[in-house]
Design an enzyme around this catalytic site. Sequence first.
Site, PDB file in Angstrom:
ATOM      1  N   ASP A  48      -4.092  -6.484   4.659  1.00 49.55           N
ATOM      2  CA  ASP A  48      -5.296  -7.262   5.044  1.00 49.55           C
ATOM      3  C   ASP A  48      -5.296  -8.647   4.609  1.00 49.55           C
ATOM      4  OD1 ASP A  48      -6.501  -5.244   6.902  1.00 49.55           O
ATOM      5  OD2 ASP A  48      -7.802  -4.552   5.234  1.00 49.55           O
ATOM      6  N   ASN A  61       0.901  -1.045  -0.046  1.00 49.68           N
ATOM      7  CA  ASN A  61      -0.104  -0.095   0.105  1.00 49.68           C
ATOM      8  C   ASN A  61       0.763   1.060   0.114  1.00 49.68           C
ATOM      9  OD1 ASN A  61       0.745   0.585   2.909  1.00 49.68           O
ATOM     10  ND2 ASN A  61      -0.264  -1.256   3.235  1.00 49.68           N
ATOM     11  N   LYS A 109       9.482 -16.928 -10.493  1.00 49.86           N
ATOM     12  CA  LYS A 109       8.747 -16.010 -11.251  1.00 49.86           C
ATOM     13  C   LYS A 109       7.572 -16.530 -12.020  1.00 49.86           C
ATOM     14  CE  LYS A 109       9.154 -12.122 -14.327  1.00 49.86           C
ATOM     15  NZ  LYS A 109       9.952 -11.600 -15.423  1.00 49.86           N
TER      16      LYS A 109
HETATM   17  N1  CTP Z   1      -4.495  -3.103  11.639  1.00 47.75           N
HETATM   18  C1  CTP Z   1      -3.830  -4.447  12.185  1.00 47.75           C
HETATM   19  N2  CTP Z   1      -3.752  -5.811  11.541  1.00 47.75           N
HETATM   20  C2  CTP Z   1      -4.462  -5.900  10.111  1.00 47.75           C
HETATM   21  C3  CTP Z   1      -5.124  -4.736   9.963  1.00 47.75           C
HETATM   22  C4  CTP Z   1      -5.249  -3.551  10.503  1.00 47.75           C
HETATM   23  O1  CTP Z   1      -3.281  -4.476  13.258  1.00 47.75           O
HETATM   24  N3  CTP Z   1      -4.331  -7.167   9.842  1.00 47.75           N
HETATM   25  C5  CTP Z   1      -4.631  -2.212  12.579  1.00 47.75           C
HETATM   26  C6  CTP Z   1      -3.842  -1.187  11.773  1.00 47.75           C
HETATM   27  O2  CTP Z   1      -2.524  -0.942  12.466  1.00 47.75           O
HETATM   28  C7  CTP Z   1      -4.648   0.215  12.419  1.00 47.75           C
HETATM   29  C8  CTP Z   1      -5.948  -0.505  12.403  1.00 47.75           C
HETATM   30  O3  CTP Z   1      -5.829  -1.828  12.514  1.00 47.75           O
HETATM   31  O4  CTP Z   1      -4.132   0.351  13.542  1.00 47.75           O
HETATM   32  C9  CTP Z   1      -7.161   0.131  11.406  1.00 47.75           C
HETATM   33  O5  CTP Z   1      -6.444  -0.200  10.085  1.00 47.75           O
HETATM   34  P1  CTP Z   1      -7.431  -0.216   8.910  1.00 47.75           P
HETATM   35  O6  CTP Z   1      -6.461  -0.627   7.830  1.00 47.75           O
HETATM   36  O7  CTP Z   1      -7.752   1.230   8.645  1.00 47.75           O
HETATM   37  O8  CTP Z   1      -8.847  -1.155   9.107  1.00 47.75           O
HETATM   38  P2  CTP Z   1      -9.011  -2.542   8.785  1.00 47.75           P
HETATM   39  O9  CTP Z   1      -9.463  -3.225  10.163  1.00 47.75           O
HETATM   40  O10 CTP Z   1      -8.141  -3.257   8.117  1.00 47.75           O
HETATM   41  O11 CTP Z   1     -10.354  -2.306   8.212  1.00 47.75           O
HETATM   42  P3  CTP Z   1     -10.440  -1.920   6.608  1.00 47.75           P
HETATM   43  O12 CTP Z   1      -9.540  -2.084   5.810  1.00 47.75           O
HETATM   44  O13 CTP Z   1     -11.962  -2.501   6.191  1.00 47.75           O
HETATM   45  O14 CTP Z   1     -11.067  -0.370   6.694  1.00 47.75           O
END
Ligand code: CTP
Length: 395
Positions: free
Chosen positions: A273, A204, A283
Site C-alpha cells: 500500500d 509482505n 546504502k
Molecule cells: N490492491 C491493489 N492495489 C493496491 C492494494 C491492493 O490492487 N495498492 C488489491 C489487491 O490485489 C487485492 C485487493 O486490492 O485484490 C485488496 O487488497 P488488500 O491489501 O486486502 O486491501 P487494501 O485495499 O490494501 O486495504 P487494507 O490494506 O486496509 O486492508
Amino acid sequence: MKTIVVGVSGSIAAYKVCDLLRALKKLDYDLEVIMTNNATKFISPLTIGALINKPVLLDDFDEEGYQIKHISYAKKADCFVIVPATANIIGKIANGICDDIVTSTFMAATCPKLIAPAMNVNMYDNLANQRNIERCKTYGIKFVEPGYGLLACGDVGRGKLADYQDIITMIEYCMNPKPLKNKYVLITAGPTQEAIDPVRYITNHSSGKMGYALAKQAFLLGARVTLIAGPTNLKVPYGIKSINITSAREMFEAVKENYHDQDFIIKAAAVGDYRPKETAVNKIKKKDDNLVLELVKNDDILSYLGQHKTNQIICGFAMETENLIKNAKDKFIKKNCDLLVANSLKESGAGFKGDTNKVTLITADEIEEKNIMTKDEVAKTILYKLIEIKGEEKC
Ligand code: CTP
C-alpha cells in the site's frame, strides 16, 4: 480412474520418463507403457514395469492370442503421450507410418494425444522436422515444447525434453473441459517490494501460491493467461505468458498495458500500500539515532480497474485479520468488483504460505463460505464462479 498410455521412443532422454511415471502414479492415474525396440536400448522395460507395477508392452509381437494389444491399449487410453519423441517417430506419425508398436497404437487411439519431443537442436530445428510437427498439429495432436539448454551431445539449444511437471500440465490440459477457450485472463500474484535503498525493501509474506494456482487452472480450462507477478520462488506454470515486476508501481504499469483486451482480471497479488517517499541511491548507514522513513501511498490497482473496466469481469482478494465479511464487502463495493474472494489470516488452513485456503466468495447477490480446499481447488472454484458471473451478464 483415468488411463494414461505413455509411449517411449529411442532417445537418450528415455530415462527421464521414470520421473514422469512416478509423478503420474502419485496423482492416481492408471498407467500403461509401450516401448519401441530402440527405447529398450536406452532404458530397461524392467525398470519401467517395476515403476508402474505391470508389464510393459513391447515391440515384439507378444500378443497373447485373443486380444490385439495395440488396439486394446488404444481403446482404454484417456490420453496418449509419447515421451520422449524422436524426430523419427514424429516423422512417422506425420506421414501415417505405423511400423512399430508405439506408432501403431498411437494411430489407433482416438483419445487426446500429446507429443513431448527430445532431440539434438539441429534435428529439432530441421525444416523437415518442423514441417512434421506442424502437420501433426493439424491432426489435433498437442505438443509440449522442448526446453533450451545443454543437450546430451554437447550442443546448446532447443531440444531438451520438457520438465515432467510441464508434461503433466499438458496431459491434464488435453483431458480437461475448456469453458475458457479463447478467453483472456489476467492474473496478478505474489508480493511487491518497495525499495528503501539498494540493500533493503518493504514487502509482505505473500508466497504467490494462490495466484500461480489460478494461472495454472485458468490455462487448464483453456484460457490464454497473462501472469503479472512479484518476486516469488515459484516456477511459472507451462503455457502461461508471465511478466515479472518488483514494485507496486511496476505492477500498475504492467496491468495498465495489458488489461484492455482481457475477459477476466484476477487481482490475487498482495500489493504494497505504501512505498518509501525517496529510495536512497546508496546504502543508508546506521546512526546513533532512530531512523524515520516517510512512506507515500501507492495507487490502488484494483480500484483503477474497477473504475476503468469495460467488459472485463474483475475479481479482487481481501486478506483480513478481523471483521472478515464486513471489510471484504466494503472492498467489494468500494473497488467495484464483480467477485471478491475473502480469506482470513486467523483461520487455520488459510493464508500466505500453505497449499490450502479457506475462502468466502462475495458477489452482488450472495456470500458463499467455502470449506478448506487445496489452492488448486480454490482456484478452480473461483474460475467457475467467474464464468457463471460472465454468463449471467450475457443474458
Ligand atoms: N490492491 C491493489 N492495489 C493496491 C492494494 C491492493 O490492487 N495498492 C488489491 C489487491 O490485489 C487485492 C485487493 O486490492 O485484490 C485488496 O487488497 P488488500 O491489501 O486486502 O486491501 P487494501 O485495499 O490494501 O486495504 P487494507 O490494506 O486496509 O486492508
